[in-house]
Design an enzyme around this catalytic site. Structure first.
Site, PDB file in Angstrom:
ATOM      1  N   CYS A 183       0.832  -1.201   0.000  1.00 38.49           N
ATOM      2  CA  CYS A 183       0.000   0.000   0.000  1.00 38.49           C
ATOM      3  C   CYS A 183       0.868   1.254   0.000  1.00 38.49           C
ATOM      4  O   CYS A 183       0.615   2.201  -0.753  1.00 38.49           O
ATOM      5  CB  CYS A 183      -0.931  -0.009   1.206  1.00 38.49           C
ATOM      6  SG  CYS A 183      -2.067   1.398   1.258  1.00 38.49           S
ATOM      7  N   CYS A 215      -6.828  -2.364   6.941  1.00 38.06           N
ATOM      8  CA  CYS A 215      -8.076  -1.669   6.629  1.00 38.06           C
ATOM      9  C   CYS A 215      -9.127  -2.574   6.010  1.00 38.06           C
ATOM     10  O   CYS A 215     -10.322  -2.374   6.219  1.00 38.06           O
ATOM     11  CB  CYS A 215      -7.797  -0.472   5.727  1.00 38.06           C
ATOM     12  SG  CYS A 215      -7.066  -0.884   4.121  1.00 38.06           S
TER      13      CYS A 215
END
Length: 375
Positions: A105, A201
């Site tokens: 990410c 997440c």
């Protein structure tokens, strides 16, 4: 006089909020950006939990923008996040690896894609709330550890390119978390006392198995085996296990057993504690930061960190045609394919390079069983 425009990646937490505030005080024209990476209405996502990048976080980031009186935008990043993070996460588990999605990410979304957006707007600089610093080694740039040992995030940032490193600012690298919260209170920021996210997440409650099931991933059943090939049990899927795992095996044995290897045929290899130490391993997908790329056959003594909380140990690395061979010079165990390895000089705290620990490169050695603590 204004120092120019800068994009601040605003997650909705206190770190990025203080980053924006400090840069404003330093004379920058701050533009706040939140990266929407995940379709939160999807059934796999429980937004009542403390995971980063939730709809609540987007609202908090917007409130910070209002408080600081800066422009604020939400940029849709679902496609690149799906391709670079989620798809790879699933693929790695299907191949017996244990991925680290936060590394992907940062490399491809928070910095890679965000820099592309910034350049499209004619903006060169971006900033984030990471606890890290920028160092120079001659002509090369590198990530260096933040001074807050408990929050240091250099491990996750080894994928940044030289161009990225020239144009990123980390205002929190010289601060501790309590200092950041104190600054947030001084600035009157609405997230000054907001708790930190505790989960990946897109993985509610860190239950990756449930996530894989909801993505209709077919688990690979097989046998539990010892190193000598003896079968000691069956399992319902190698995707349920990771290197170094002890709990949840369901195998009765005279001594505790650990996962020491996950094979392509679905076999999960078990060993006792003194069989979990690593004699050597390989690292691929390299990104060089403070060190200029090595030529094939070149060697170097340095330090290696094989997981986030691991204390770096001395090692010798040798450049191969594809990747590195790493020979630890101190005891290390549980080196896990799919995780990242980052390398430091022997006497400094900036990153030389980093990469992905490769499957099929783990060799176990027998050591005295008195050493029993994972570094």
């Amino acid at each position: 006089m204004s120092k120019g425009k800068i994009i601040v990646a605003m997650s909705g937490g206190v770190d990025s909020a203080v980053t924006a505030g400090l840069l404003m005080e330093d004379g920058y024209e701050v533009i706040g950006v939140n990266l929407r990476t995940w379709e939160y209405e999807a059934p796999a996502c429980d937004t009542t939990k403390k995971s980063c990048c939730s709809p609540e976080d987007i609202r908090d980031a917007r409130d910070v923008g209002i408080s600081l009186k800066i422009p604020f935008y939400v940029i849709k990043m679902e496609k690149v996040f799906q391709e670079k993070v989620i798809d790879r996460f699933i693929e790695d588990y299907q191949h017996g690896k244990t991925p680290n999605p936060c590394v992907e990410c940062n490399t491809f979304v928070k910095f890679g894609a965000l820099f592309e957006k910034a350049k499209a707007l004619g903006i060169d600089k971006i900033a984030t709330g990471h606890y890290a610093r920028i160092a120079r080694n001659g002509e090369r740039y590198a990530i260096a550890n933040g001074i807050d040992v408990g929050k240091n995030q250099a491990y996750y940032l080894y994928g940044l390119s030289q161009e990225n490193l020239k144009n990123v600012i980390f205002p929190l690298g010289e601060m501790t978390k309590p200092e950041v919260r104190q600054i947030a209170r001084r600035m009157g920021l609405p997230v000054a006392d907001k708790s930190e996210s505790q989960e990946i997440c897109f993985i509610p409650e860190n239950d990756y198995r449930k996530f894989l099931e909801k993505k209709n991933v077919e688990f690979t059943p097989g046998f539990f085996k010892l190193k000598d090939g003896r079968i000691v049990g069956k399992h319902k899927g190698r995707e349920n296990f990771t290197i170094g795992q002890r709990k949840g095996l369901g195998i009765a044995w005279k001594n505790p057993l650990y996962v020491i290897s996950i094979e392509d045929d679905g076999s999960v290899i078990l060993g006792e504690e003194n069989e979990t130490y690593n004699e050597s391993f390989s690292v691929i997908d390299l990104n060089f930061q403070g060190l200029a790329p090595l030529n094939e056959g070149e060697s170097l003594e340095c330090r290696v960190q094989v997981r986030y909380r691991h204390i770096p140990i001395r090692c010798k690395i040798t450049k191969m045609k594809e990747g590195l061979i790493v020979h630890p010079l101190e005891d290390v165990r549980g080196v896990t394919p799919g995780q990242s390895a980052v390398f430091y000089p022997l006497d400094s705290d900036y990153l030389l390079l980093g990469g992905i620990i490769s499957k099929g490169s783990i060799q176990m050695r027998i050591v005295e069983p008195a050493i029993s603590v994972l570094n």
